[in-house]
Design a protein around this motif. Sequence first.
Motif, short mmCIF file in Angstrom:
data_model
loop_
_atom_site.label_atom_id
_atom_site.label_comp_id
_atom_site.label_asym_id
_atom_site.label_seq_id
_atom_site.Cartn_x
_atom_site.Cartn_y
_atom_site.Cartn_z
N GLU A 1 12.12 16.04 63.73
CA GLU A 1 12.56 15.95 65.14
C GLU A 1 11.36 15.86 66.09
OE1 GLU A 1 16.58 18.62 64.77
OE2 GLU A 1 15.12 19.16 66.34
N TRP A 2 10.40 16.73 65.89
CA TRP A 2 9.24 16.76 66.79
C TRP A 2 8.42 15.49 66.66
CZ3 TRP A 2 7.08 22.40 65.71
CH2 TRP A 2 8.08 23.32 66.05
N GLY A 3 8.29 15.01 65.42
CA GLY A 3 7.52 13.80 65.19
C GLY A 3 8.16 12.59 65.84
N ASP B 1 -6.30 20.21 63.60
CA ASP B 1 -6.43 18.89 62.95
C ASP B 1 -5.26 18.00 63.37
OD1 ASP B 1 -8.65 19.79 61.67
OD2 ASP B 1 -7.71 20.04 59.70
N ALA B 2 -4.06 18.60 63.39
CA ALA B 2 -2.86 17.81 63.72
C ALA B 2 -2.99 17.19 65.11
CB ALA B 2 -1.62 18.70 63.62
N GLU B 3 -3.47 17.98 66.07
CA GLU B 3 -3.62 17.45 67.43
C GLU B 3 -4.56 16.25 67.43
OE1 GLU B 3 -3.26 20.36 71.02
OE2 GLU B 3 -4.32 21.41 69.43
N TYR B 4 -5.67 16.43 66.72
CA TYR B 4 -6.66 15.34 66.67
C TYR B 4 -6.08 14.12 65.97
CZ TYR B 4 -10.60 12.63 64.94
OH TYR B 4 -11.43 11.61 64.61
N THR C 1 5.14 13.18 62.02
CA THR C 1 6.06 14.00 61.23
C THR C 1 5.35 14.64 60.04
OG1 THR C 1 7.93 12.66 61.91
CG2 THR C 1 8.21 13.94 59.90
N LEU C 2 4.62 13.83 59.30
CA LEU C 2 3.93 14.35 58.11
C LEU C 2 2.89 15.40 58.49
CD1 LEU C 2 3.40 11.03 56.14
CD2 LEU C 2 4.84 12.96 55.47
N THR C 3 2.18 15.13 59.58
CA THR C 3 1.09 16.03 59.97
C THR C 3 1.64 17.36 60.49
OG1 THR C 3 0.05 13.97 60.66
CG2 THR C 3 -1.13 16.00 61.15
N ILE C 4 2.71 17.29 61.27
CA ILE C 4 3.34 18.52 61.76
C ILE C 4 3.93 19.30 60.59
CG2 ILE C 4 5.27 19.42 63.14
CD1 ILE C 4 4.78 17.03 65.07
N PHE C 5 4.51 18.57 59.67
CA PHE C 5 5.09 19.23 58.49
C PHE C 5 4.02 20.02 57.74
CE2 PHE C 5 6.16 19.07 53.90
CZ PHE C 5 7.29 19.86 53.95
N LYS C 6 2.88 19.41 57.54
CA LYS C 6 1.80 20.07 56.81
C LYS C 6 1.37 21.35 57.55
CE LYS C 6 -2.92 19.59 55.29
NZ LYS C 6 -4.21 19.10 55.77
N THR C 7 1.28 21.25 58.87
CA THR C 7 0.87 22.40 59.66
C THR C 7 1.88 23.54 59.54
OG1 THR C 7 -0.16 20.88 61.21
CG2 THR C 7 0.17 23.14 61.97
N LEU C 8 3.17 23.19 59.70
CA LEU C 8 4.21 24.22 59.65
C LEU C 8 4.26 24.85 58.25
CD1 LEU C 8 7.09 22.55 61.70
CD2 LEU C 8 5.80 24.60 62.32
N THR D 1 6.42 18.14 48.91
CA THR D 1 6.07 17.28 50.03
C THR D 1 7.27 17.12 50.93
OG1 THR D 1 6.75 15.28 48.94
CG2 THR D 1 4.48 15.99 48.55
N LEU D 2 7.02 16.63 52.11
CA LEU D 2 8.11 16.40 53.06
C LEU D 2 9.10 15.42 52.46
CD1 LEU D 2 9.33 16.75 55.88
CD2 LEU D 2 8.01 14.78 56.59
N GLY D 3 8.59 14.38 51.83
CA GLY D 3 9.45 13.37 51.21
C GLY D 3 10.40 14.01 50.21
N GLU D 4 9.87 14.87 49.37
CA GLU D 4 10.72 15.55 48.38
C GLU D 4 11.79 16.38 49.05
OE1 GLU D 4 7.27 16.07 44.95
OE2 GLU D 4 7.70 17.69 46.35
#
Length: 328
Positions: free
Chosen positions: A234-236, A279-282, A292-299, A319-322
């Motif tokens: 959603e955020w992504g 890192d995600a912000e950058y 989406t992927l980057t926010i997912f990793k952070t969360l 992974t997010l995909g899984e």
Amino acid sequence: MKSIIGHTQQRKELANLVRSDRLPSALVFSGLHGIGKHLIAREVARQLLCEQREDAPQGGCGTCRTCTLFESGTHPDLISLSFSGERGASVDDIRQALEKMSLKPFMGGKKVAILNDADDISIVGANIILKSLEEPRPDTYFILVLANPSRLPATILSRCQRFFFDRLSPDEIKEISNLRGIQEISEALTLLADGSAASLDSLQAQSEMWEDVRAVVERAWMGDQAIVARAAQEWGADKNQVKERLTFLRTTIRQRLMATSADPSATAVWATALQNALDAEYLILDRHVNPTLTIFKTLQSCNKALASTYQTTPRQHPTLGELLIDGR
Ligand SMILES: [Zn+2]
């Protein structure tokens, strides 16, 4: 005049310089956005233009002819330009303003130009202004209000006396919110505002989003992977607000890190998460990496159950995909 909170020392110093007629003709007021620099520039200008300048309190007497004109926004010897955004002052606007500044004061006193967001001024505009700063006329004052002095050409900066204004203290932020009729301001919001009343405004407006981010981070901590995946998606996808959400995410994680100093394993989780949030912000805002992927990793890195394994075997996470495709 709008009441100004904080910056007592600099305001006193400026008022004394005006009273004793020792105020330099070119000034730079710098500091974080939204801490009252522009209001202070107006306070100084009003005192400069006040008929009782030498004896007047900070900001002028408030009752004389020029103070009244000042308040009604029609004082002919006050010139205001703003350089921020698309509607910022053009080169023509600057030329016109400088022409007005070169005329004798209408009210027989001084002339003041306030240049707001002056760090957004174009190179051409800066060069035009530079000429006026190089050959200051008596009784004319330029106050450049800006957040980032390093964006101003060094040639201009070197001709100005600089005043730095610090961020507001949490107590001052509370005082401002009280003045605005907000009786109760949460501790978290005060911290988030980070010393800026402007941030406070946008935070108040976005308190729902802020609560949402906090709730998701809490679920992430508890290991709720489904919520994490959904939030990331959603955020992504919400491109307009991704910047705000990333700010809230980083601040939430930083607060958790500060609050867990006694628990080493929790500290490790939040420290890693904070690094990921930065890192995600950058990556998202500057490098345009998939949000989406980057926010997912952070969360995902906020997960307390992974505290012990995260550092050594980070690939254990699904992974997010899984998560999204397999519905795990
Ligand atoms: Zn006055």
